[in-house]
Design a protein around this motif. Sequence first.
Motif, mmCIF file in Angstrom:
data_model
loop_
_atom_site.group_PDB
_atom_site.id
_atom_site.type_symbol
_atom_site.label_atom_id
_atom_site.label_comp_id
_atom_site.label_asym_id
_atom_site.label_seq_id
_atom_site.Cartn_x
_atom_site.Cartn_y
_atom_site.Cartn_z
ATOM 1 N N ASP A 58 0.391 -1.289 0.191
ATOM 2 C CA ASP A 58 -0.037 0.146 0.097
ATOM 3 C C ASP A 58 1.187 1.435 0.160
ATOM 4 O O ASP A 58 0.281 2.532 -0.551
ATOM 5 N N TRP A 59 2.263 1.341 1.067
ATOM 6 C CA TRP A 59 2.676 2.546 0.671
ATOM 7 C C TRP A 59 3.868 2.532 -0.586
ATOM 8 O O TRP A 59 3.875 4.063 -1.234
ATOM 9 N N ILE A 60 3.677 1.688 -1.143
ATOM 10 C CA ILE A 60 4.000 1.953 -2.526
ATOM 11 C C ILE A 60 3.272 2.693 -3.871
ATOM 12 O O ILE A 60 4.236 2.611 -3.894
ATOM 13 N N LEU A 61 2.313 1.699 -3.533
ATOM 14 C CA LEU A 61 1.165 2.187 -4.507
ATOM 15 C C LEU A 61 0.921 3.615 -4.270
ATOM 16 O O LEU A 61 0.652 4.068 -5.245
ATOM 17 N N ASP A 62 1.293 4.031 -3.304
ATOM 18 C CA ASP A 62 0.833 5.200 -2.803
ATOM 19 C C ASP A 62 1.763 6.511 -3.610
ATOM 20 O O ASP A 62 1.440 7.858 -3.853
ATOM 21 N N GLU A 63 3.480 5.936 -3.503
ATOM 22 C CA GLU A 63 4.281 6.686 -3.884
ATOM 23 C C GLU A 63 4.052 6.535 -5.331
ATOM 24 O O GLU A 63 4.909 8.174 -5.567
ATOM 25 N N ILE A 64 3.583 5.993 -5.534
ATOM 26 C CA ILE A 64 4.428 5.897 -7.740
ATOM 27 C C ILE A 64 2.618 6.100 -8.419
ATOM 28 O O ILE A 64 3.080 6.316 -8.875
ATOM 29 N N GLU A 65 1.566 6.619 -7.035
ATOM 30 C CA GLU A 65 0.380 7.273 -7.806
ATOM 31 C C GLU A 65 0.669 8.475 -8.300
ATOM 32 O O GLU A 65 1.411 9.453 -7.795
ATOM 33 N N GLY A 66 0.267 8.391 -9.978
ATOM 34 C CA GLY A 66 0.977 9.604 -10.151
ATOM 35 C C GLY A 66 1.777 9.805 -11.532
ATOM 36 O O GLY A 66 2.009 11.492 -11.510
ATOM 37 N N THR A 67 3.072 8.907 -10.888
ATOM 38 C CA THR A 67 4.090 9.199 -11.601
ATOM 39 C C THR A 67 4.314 7.959 -13.046
ATOM 40 O O THR A 67 3.440 7.499 -12.979
ATOM 41 N N ASN A 68 4.655 8.030 -13.371
ATOM 42 C CA ASN A 68 5.449 6.969 -15.041
ATOM 43 C C ASN A 68 5.835 5.870 -13.907
ATOM 44 O O ASN A 68 6.259 5.093 -15.257
ATOM 45 N N ILE A 69 5.841 5.845 -12.939
ATOM 46 C CA ILE A 69 6.569 4.746 -12.823
ATOM 47 C C ILE A 69 6.434 3.169 -12.576
ATOM 48 O O ILE A 69 4.989 3.208 -12.562
#
Length: 236
Positions: A58-69
Motif C-alpha cells: 500500500d505504501w508503494i502504490l501510494d508513492e507511485i500514484e500519479g507517476t510513470n513508474i
Amino acid sequence: MKALVVGKGRMGQLLSAHADSFGMHSLGCCDVLDPALLLDHKEEIDVILDFSHPDNLDWILDEIEGTNIALVEGTTALSEAQKQRLAQQAARQPVFYSANYSYGVAVFQKLLKTITPLLKDGFDMELVETHHNQKADAPSGTALALLEAMDPDGEFERVYAREGVVGKRGKEIGVHALRGGTIAGIHEVDFFGEDETIEIKHTATSRMIFVNGALKAARFLTDQQPGLYTMDDLLR
C-alpha cells in the motif's frame, strides 16, 4: 533505465546486484521503514521491483500514484484486496504481477491448465511444495497459483495436510507444505489413477531463476502501456 528494489532480504539483494546485467542501474534497496531512496529519487525511477512483505504494497502504490513508474510485484501472500488494488493501479501504469518468476513454473502452469481437465474425473490430485526453513508463508504463492491453474472454478475442496481419522477422500485436492534447509523451491503435482500415476515436478536449484525472470519482466515493462501483465505475456 533506473530501478529501485523494495525489500532488503536475499532476493532484494540479488535483484539489486544483477540489475546491470539487464541494462538497468539499481538505485539500491529500501522498504517502508527506510523509505529515503524512493522518496528522494522518485523523479528518476523507471521501475520498482517489490519482493518484500505485503505490508509494503500500500505504501508503494501510494508513492507511485500519479507517476510513470512501472511496478514489478513479486511479494507473495497478498490479500484479495491488495490484488484488486494492483489491478486498479494497472489502469494508470504498467504493473507486472506473478507469484513466481521462473519460466519453468510458467510452463508448468500451462501444462496443468491443459491436462487437468483430461484427468480430474478419473484421477486423485495432490500438490506438494518444499521450501527453505526461512520461508514465512505456507502454502507458497506458487503452490496457490498451481492450484488455480488446476481448478480455476473451485470445483474441488482444498485439503491442507491431513491429520486424524479423515475417512476416504472426497472431491478434493490435497496440499502439503514441507520446510527445511536451504531449498529454493520444489513443486510437484501428482495425479493418482487406477494402476497408474502421473507426476509433474519443478525444482529450483537457485534463486537466480527468479531474479532473472523478475529483471526480464522489468525490462519488458519499459515498452508497455498501462495494464496488468503476467508471465503469460512474458512467454509470448
